[in-house]
Structure formats: C-alpha cells, structure tokens
Design an enzyme around this catalytic site. Structure first.
Site, PDB file in Angstrom:
ATOM      1  N   GLY A  65      -1.701  -9.897  -7.392  1.00  0.00           N
ATOM      2  CA  GLY A  65      -1.244  -9.449  -8.712  1.00  0.00           C
ATOM      3  C   GLY A  65      -2.337  -9.041  -9.682  1.00  0.00           C
ATOM      4  O   GLY A  65      -2.135  -9.100 -10.895  1.00  0.00           O
ATOM      5  N   SER A  66      -3.485  -8.590  -9.170  1.00  0.00           N
ATOM      6  CA  SER A  66      -4.528  -8.151 -10.116  1.00  0.00           C
ATOM      7  C   SER A  66      -4.079  -6.890 -10.866  1.00  0.00           C
ATOM      8  O   SER A  66      -4.427  -6.700 -12.033  1.00  0.00           O
ATOM      9  CB  SER A  66      -5.861  -7.910  -9.410  1.00  0.00           C
ATOM     10  OG  SER A  66      -5.790  -6.806  -8.551  1.00  0.00           O
ATOM     11  N   MET A 113       5.131  -5.274  -0.848  1.00  0.00           N
ATOM     12  CA  MET A 113       5.043  -5.028   0.590  1.00  0.00           C
ATOM     13  C   MET A 113       6.412  -5.036   1.262  1.00  0.00           C
ATOM     14  O   MET A 113       6.662  -5.825   2.169  1.00  0.00           O
ATOM     15  CB  MET A 113       4.141  -6.094   1.242  1.00  0.00           C
ATOM     16  CG  MET A 113       2.755  -6.167   0.655  1.00  0.00           C
ATOM     17  SD  MET A 113       1.830  -4.655   0.884  1.00  0.00           S
ATOM     18  CE  MET A 113       1.352  -4.828   2.577  1.00  0.00           C
ATOM     19  N   LEU A 162      11.305   0.248   0.427  1.00  0.00           N
ATOM     20  CA  LEU A 162      12.599   0.355  -0.255  1.00  0.00           C
ATOM     21  C   LEU A 162      13.359   1.579   0.264  1.00  0.00           C
ATOM     22  O   LEU A 162      12.809   2.678   0.345  1.00  0.00           O
ATOM     23  CB  LEU A 162      12.379   0.470  -1.763  1.00  0.00           C
ATOM     24  CG  LEU A 162      11.770  -0.779  -2.415  1.00  0.00           C
ATOM     25  CD1 LEU A 162      11.259  -0.466  -3.809  1.00  0.00           C
ATOM     26  CD2 LEU A 162      12.782  -1.922  -2.450  1.00  0.00           C
ATOM     27  N   ASN A 188       4.584   3.947  -7.284  1.00  0.00           N
ATOM     28  CA  ASN A 188       3.831   3.047  -6.408  1.00  0.00           C
ATOM     29  C   ASN A 188       2.339   3.326  -6.537  1.00  0.00           C
ATOM     30  O   ASN A 188       1.923   4.463  -6.748  1.00  0.00           O
ATOM     31  CB  ASN A 188       4.263   3.292  -4.948  1.00  0.00           C
ATOM     32  CG  ASN A 188       3.509   2.419  -3.957  1.00  0.00           C
ATOM     33  OD1 ASN A 188       3.391   1.206  -4.144  1.00  0.00           O
ATOM     34  ND2 ASN A 188       2.990   3.024  -2.895  1.00  0.00           N
ATOM     35  N   HIS A 211      -1.131   3.186  -4.408  1.00  0.00           N
ATOM     36  CA  HIS A 211      -1.602   3.073  -3.016  1.00  0.00           C
ATOM     37  C   HIS A 211      -3.115   3.301  -2.966  1.00  0.00           C
ATOM     38  O   HIS A 211      -3.614   4.261  -3.559  1.00  0.00           O
ATOM     39  CB  HIS A 211      -0.882   4.101  -2.133  1.00  0.00           C
ATOM     40  CG  HIS A 211      -1.258   3.963  -0.694  1.00  0.00           C
ATOM     41  ND1 HIS A 211      -1.000   2.810   0.034  1.00  0.00           N
ATOM     42  CD2 HIS A 211      -1.901   4.802   0.151  1.00  0.00           C
ATOM     43  CE1 HIS A 211      -1.462   2.959   1.262  1.00  0.00           C
ATOM     44  NE2 HIS A 211      -2.011   4.150   1.355  1.00  0.00           N
TER      45      HIS A 211
HETATM   46  C1  GRF Z   1      -3.592  -2.925  -4.071  1.00  0.00           C
HETATM   47  O1  GRF Z   1      -4.728  -2.502  -3.394  1.00  0.00           O
HETATM   48  C2  GRF Z   1      -2.472  -1.927  -3.942  1.00  0.00           C
HETATM   49  O2  GRF Z   1      -2.901  -0.615  -3.946  1.00  0.00           O
HETATM   50  C3  GRF Z   1      -1.928  -2.287  -2.585  1.00  0.00           C
HETATM   51  O3  GRF Z   1      -1.930  -3.700  -2.570  1.00  0.00           O
HETATM   52  C4  GRF Z   1      -2.996  -4.162  -3.404  1.00  0.00           C
HETATM   53  C5  GRF Z   1      -2.423  -5.123  -4.404  1.00  0.00           C
HETATM   54  O4  GRF Z   1      -3.405  -5.807  -5.118  1.00  0.00           O
HETATM   55  N1  GRF Z   1      -0.642  -1.676  -2.353  1.00  0.00           N
HETATM   56  P1  GRF Z   1      -3.009  -6.821  -6.263  1.00  0.00           P
HETATM   57  O5  GRF Z   1      -1.937  -7.747  -5.703  1.00  0.00           O
HETATM   58  O6  GRF Z   1      -2.495  -6.031  -7.427  1.00  0.00           O
HETATM   59  O7  GRF Z   1      -4.257  -7.563  -6.610  1.00  0.00           O
END
Ligand code: GRF
Length: 205
Positions: A15-16, A97, A100, A114, A116
């Site tokens: 969740g950063s 993850m 949908l 999203n 990515h």
């Molecule tokens: C990120 O690199 C995002 O692009 C990918 O999963 C990671 C999630 O990081 N889909 P965080 O949970 O927000 O730290």
C-alpha cells in the site's frame, strides 16, 4: 469550488501507493478524498494504512465464493455492489492483484484506473519490475517505466493516462531499480487520478 473527488482505492499488499494518495489528499495536493479502501487479502499492510488515516476498509476475499462453488463473476458483481454504495467518482487499482471482469467494469465505465510498473505493451502481469530488470541484464531493453491506464478486461492494457520512463543503470541492483520505480509510480499515480477526475467532470458537466 468543485467537491472533492470520491476515490475508492483497491489494494492487495503493502500500500505505498495508497499512502501516496492519502498523503496527497491530506496535504491538499490532490483535490480528492479516499472514501473506501478495498483489499482481497486480509494481511495487506495497506489496510493498516487506511485505518490509521481513518478511512473505511473492506476486506473482500474470493475464497468463500470458490468454496461455495461460485465463480469470479459472482464475486465481481457483489464487489461492484459494495463499492457502488460508496458512490465513487473514481476507482483506483493500486497494487490490486485480482483481474476484474466486465461484470465489475461495466458498472463503472471510464471510472476504473490501474497503476502498472511497466511501459505500455511491456511486461503485463505479475513481477513486471523483476522481469524488466532481468531483461535489462540480458541486454534486451535499455529502460523501463510505469503507467496509469484505464482498465479493460485484458490485463495491464487499456488507454494510457500517464506514463513515465524509469532508466536502468549498469550498477543497479533490483532493489535500487525497484525504489526508483516506486518513486515514479507515486508521482504518476497522483497525476493519473487528477486527469481521470478532470475528464469525468468534463463529461458530466
Ligand atoms: C506497484 O508496483 C504497482 O504498480 C503494482 O503493485 C505494486 C504495489 O505496490 N501493481 P504498493 O502496494 O502500492 O506498495
């Protein structure tokens, strides 16, 4: 002044990126509020971040559906119902993850984006950062990047809102590259949210 954009953020882990959104909302850098954080994993640290920020959370796992012999469509439909009750302007997948289906996406047309960690057309799916790093080591690419795009039922494709190139260097470790990638992600995610909210406002005015 426009009312703040109502965001539902969907996560599965650390969740950063959610934190970057929460901080930007709190500091007024993003004219929005997070009205709900959804996770499909109980141990997602992002749920703790949400609770700390006083944001409602919803843990919504797929497993009970599978155990009852129900398919992903049933899951997606119920998930959409739950989320719709929070009247989101925009739904942000930030490390979510679970793919949908249209059963979910058709409920929120033009309102699901999203993040990515790869450039359009490159490394869709899981582990994109590691796969890009390895491809660089094999001399197949000279840089990577990240993007914010509208979500379609295909994985990690869809009209791009913002993208950023993230360079790779010979002295890089995976950890260093990853840190640079996350920094870029936190930046473009805010920009992507802002742009998507502006488009929604333009369409509905
Ligand atoms: C990120 O690199 C995002 O692009 C990918 O999963 C990671 C999630 O990081 N889909 P965080 O949970 O927000 O730290």
């Amino acid at each position: 002044m426009e009312p703040r954009g109502r965001l539902v953020v969907m996560i599965s882990g650390f969740g950063s990126n959610l934190q970057a959104i929460l901080d930007a909302c709190r500091e007024g850098r993003l004219w929005a509020e997070v009205v709900l954080v959804v996770s499909n994993r109980k141990d997602a640290y992002g749920l703790i971040r949400a609770a700390r920020a006083g944001v409602p959370t919803l843990y919504f796992p797929l497993r009970p559906y599978r155990e009852r012999g129900l398919d992903r469509i049933a899951y997606d439909r119920d998930l959409a119902d739950q989320i719709a009750s929070y009247r989101p302007d925009l739904i942000v997948l930030a490390g979510w993850m679970h793919i949908l289906s249209s059963a979910f996406l058709d409920r929120f047309p033009g309102r699901v984006i999203n993040l990515h960690p790869a450039l359009p057309g490159m490394f869709p799916g899981r582990d994109a950062i590691r796969r890009a790093f390895e491809a660089y080591r094999r001399g197949e690419i000279s840089c990577s990047g990240c993007m914010v795009h509208y979500v379609t039922p295909e994985v990690d494709v869809g009209p791009v809102l913002v993208q950023a190139v993230v360079p790779l260097y010979p002295e890089d470790t995976l950890e260093r590259f990853e840190a640079r990638m996350h920094e870029a992600e936190h930046r473009i995610l805010l920009e992507g949210i802002q742009r998507a909210l502006e488009r929604i406002r333009t369409v509905s005015s």
